[in-house]
Motif scaffolding. Sequence first.
Motif, PDB file in Angstrom:
ATOM      1  N   ARG A 173       0.825  -1.216   0.000  1.00  0.00           N
ATOM      2  CA  ARG A 173       0.000   0.000   0.000  1.00  0.00           C
ATOM      3  C   ARG A 173       0.861   1.270   0.000  1.00  0.00           C
ATOM      4  N   ALA A 174       1.904   1.250  -0.834  1.00  0.00           N
ATOM      5  CA  ALA A 174       2.824   2.389  -0.913  1.00  0.00           C
ATOM      6  C   ALA A 174       2.089   3.642  -1.373  1.00  0.00           C
ATOM      7  N   THR A 175       2.491   4.759  -0.805  1.00  0.00           N
ATOM      8  CA  THR A 175       1.988   6.069  -1.210  1.00  0.00           C
ATOM      9  C   THR A 175       3.176   6.960  -1.527  1.00  0.00           C
ATOM     10  N   PHE A 176       2.979   7.860  -2.465  1.00  0.00           N
ATOM     11  CA  PHE A 176       3.987   8.855  -2.806  1.00  0.00           C
ATOM     12  C   PHE A 176       3.394  10.218  -2.506  1.00  0.00           C
ATOM     13  N   THR A 177       4.113  11.044  -1.742  1.00  0.00           N
ATOM     14  CA  THR A 177       3.664  12.408  -1.465  1.00  0.00           C
ATOM     15  C   THR A 177       4.807  13.379  -1.708  1.00  0.00           C
ATOM     16  N   GLY A 178       4.438  14.595  -2.042  1.00  0.00           N
ATOM     17  CA  GLY A 178       5.438  15.628  -2.282  1.00  0.00           C
ATOM     18  C   GLY A 178       6.309  15.330  -3.487  1.00  0.00           C
ATOM     19  N   THR A 179       5.766  14.621  -4.461  1.00  0.00           N
ATOM     20  CA  THR A 179       6.535  14.196  -5.630  1.00  0.00           C
ATOM     21  C   THR A 179       6.927  15.385  -6.490  1.00  0.00           C
ATOM     22  N   GLN A 180       8.219  15.448  -6.831  1.00  0.00           N
ATOM     23  CA  GLN A 180       8.734  16.509  -7.689  1.00  0.00           C
ATOM     24  C   GLN A 180       9.746  15.930  -8.658  1.00  0.00           C
ATOM     25  N   VAL A 181       9.815  16.510  -9.840  1.00  0.00           N
ATOM     26  CA  VAL A 181      10.851  16.131 -10.798  1.00  0.00           C
ATOM     27  C   VAL A 181      12.161  16.762 -10.336  1.00  0.00           C
ATOM     28  N   SER A 182      13.187  15.931 -10.104  1.00  0.00           N
ATOM     29  CA  SER A 182      14.487  16.468  -9.707  1.00  0.00           C
ATOM     30  C   SER A 182      15.436  16.535 -10.895  1.00  0.00           C
ATOM     31  N   THR A 183      15.264  15.636 -11.873  1.00  0.00           N
ATOM     32  CA  THR A 183      16.069  15.652 -13.085  1.00  0.00           C
ATOM     33  C   THR A 183      15.145  15.403 -14.268  1.00  0.00           C
ATOM     34  N   PRO A 184      14.829  16.458 -15.042  1.00  0.00           N
ATOM     35  CA  PRO A 184      13.954  16.269 -16.197  1.00  0.00           C
ATOM     36  C   PRO A 184      14.685  15.577 -17.341  1.00  0.00           C
ATOM     37  N   GLY A 185      13.920  15.165 -18.340  1.00  0.00           N
ATOM     38  CA  GLY A 185      14.507  14.547 -19.526  1.00  0.00           C
ATOM     39  C   GLY A 185      14.278  13.054 -19.534  1.00  0.00           C
ATOM     40  N   ASN A 186      15.151  12.341 -20.230  1.00  0.00           N
ATOM     41  CA  ASN A 186      15.078  10.891 -20.281  1.00  0.00           C
ATOM     42  C   ASN A 186      16.496  10.347 -20.173  1.00  0.00           C
ATOM     43  N   PRO A 187      16.864   9.703 -19.082  1.00  0.00           N
ATOM     44  CA  PRO A 187      15.967   9.319 -18.010  1.00  0.00           C
ATOM     45  C   PRO A 187      15.501  10.510 -17.165  1.00  0.00           C
ATOM     46  N   LEU A 188      14.335  10.333 -16.562  1.00  0.00           N
ATOM     47  CA  LEU A 188      13.715  11.347 -15.713  1.00  0.00           C
ATOM     48  C   LEU A 188      13.758  10.844 -14.276  1.00  0.00           C
ATOM     49  N   THR A 189      14.123  11.720 -13.347  1.00  0.00           N
ATOM     50  CA  THR A 189      14.167  11.338 -11.935  1.00  0.00           C
ATOM     51  C   THR A 189      13.187  12.182 -11.146  1.00  0.00           C
ATOM     52  N   ILE A 190      12.403  11.481 -10.300  1.00  0.00           N
ATOM     53  CA  ILE A 190      11.538  12.175  -9.356  1.00  0.00           C
ATOM     54  C   ILE A 190      12.052  11.896  -7.950  1.00  0.00           C
ATOM     55  N   VAL A 191      11.771  12.810  -7.057  1.00  0.00           N
ATOM     56  CA  VAL A 191      12.022  12.591  -5.642  1.00  0.00           C
ATOM     57  C   VAL A 191      10.656  12.623  -4.969  1.00  0.00           C
ATOM     58  N   THR A 192      10.439  11.688  -4.054  1.00  0.00           N
ATOM     59  CA  THR A 192       9.144  11.585  -3.406  1.00  0.00           C
ATOM     60  C   THR A 192       9.308  11.028  -2.003  1.00  0.00           C
ATOM     61  N   GLN A 193       8.324  11.263  -1.179  1.00  0.00           N
ATOM     62  CA  GLN A 193       8.272  10.690   0.165  1.00  0.00           C
ATOM     63  C   GLN A 193       7.409   9.433   0.075  1.00  0.00           C
ATOM     64  N   VAL A 194       8.010   8.276   0.343  1.00  0.00           N
ATOM     65  CA  VAL A 194       7.288   7.008   0.271  1.00  0.00           C
ATOM     66  C   VAL A 194       6.695   6.704   1.638  1.00  0.00           C
ATOM     67  N   GLY A 195       5.426   6.312   1.636  1.00  0.00           N
ATOM     68  CA  GLY A 195       4.751   5.871   2.850  1.00  0.00           C
ATOM     69  C   GLY A 195       4.130   4.508   2.593  1.00  0.00           C
ATOM     70  N   GLY A 196       3.395   3.992   3.565  1.00  0.00           N
ATOM     71  CA  GLY A 196       2.718   2.710   3.423  1.00  0.00           C
ATOM     72  C   GLY A 196       3.204   1.718   4.453  1.00  0.00           C
ATOM     73  N   ASP A 197       2.997   0.436   4.149  1.00  0.00           N
ATOM     74  CA  ASP A 197       3.312  -0.640   5.090  1.00  0.00           C
ATOM     75  C   ASP A 197       4.682  -1.258   4.855  1.00  0.00           C
ATOM     76  N   GLY A 198       5.463  -0.687   3.948  1.00  0.00           N
ATOM     77  CA  GLY A 198       6.826  -1.170   3.688  1.00  0.00           C
ATOM     78  C   GLY A 198       7.806  -0.075   4.030  1.00  0.00           C
ATOM     79  N   PHE A 199       8.743   0.173   3.107  1.00  0.00           N
ATOM     80  CA  PHE A 199       9.714   1.243   3.290  1.00  0.00           C
ATOM     81  C   PHE A 199       8.997   2.578   3.417  1.00  0.00           C
ATOM     82  N   ASN A 200       9.449   3.396   4.357  1.00  0.00           N
ATOM     83  CA  ASN A 200       8.953   4.761   4.507  1.00  0.00           C
ATOM     84  C   ASN A 200      10.142   5.696   4.534  1.00  0.00           C
TER      85      ASN A 200
END
Length: 106
Positions: free
Chosen positions: A58-85
Amino acid sequence: MDEIPAAVERALTAIDEQDNDAFVAAFADDGYVDDWGRQFRGHDRIRSWSDNELIGKRATFTGTQVSTPGNPLTIVTQVGGDGFNGPSHFTFDVQGDQLASMTITA
């Protein structure tokens, strides 16, 4: 957010909607997930990984932002849920209209 390719949008929407079928479908047949150095290639292995590590937790992503545009593209996000947080970077390599890879790092 900055311009995000359709394949990445599909994967992020699938995570938001907890839809493992749609998440797996965003990847090319030979696509892979690299989760901190562990690789899961092909739809069956991506599905199994997601069942155990992402949508199945049940992972959730919050505060997601593009940190490196283009291809490859990188986003940074805060992961929540019942696994890694915690904060993570997700780098997507898009080939055509599908994901060739999604790499997760700190």
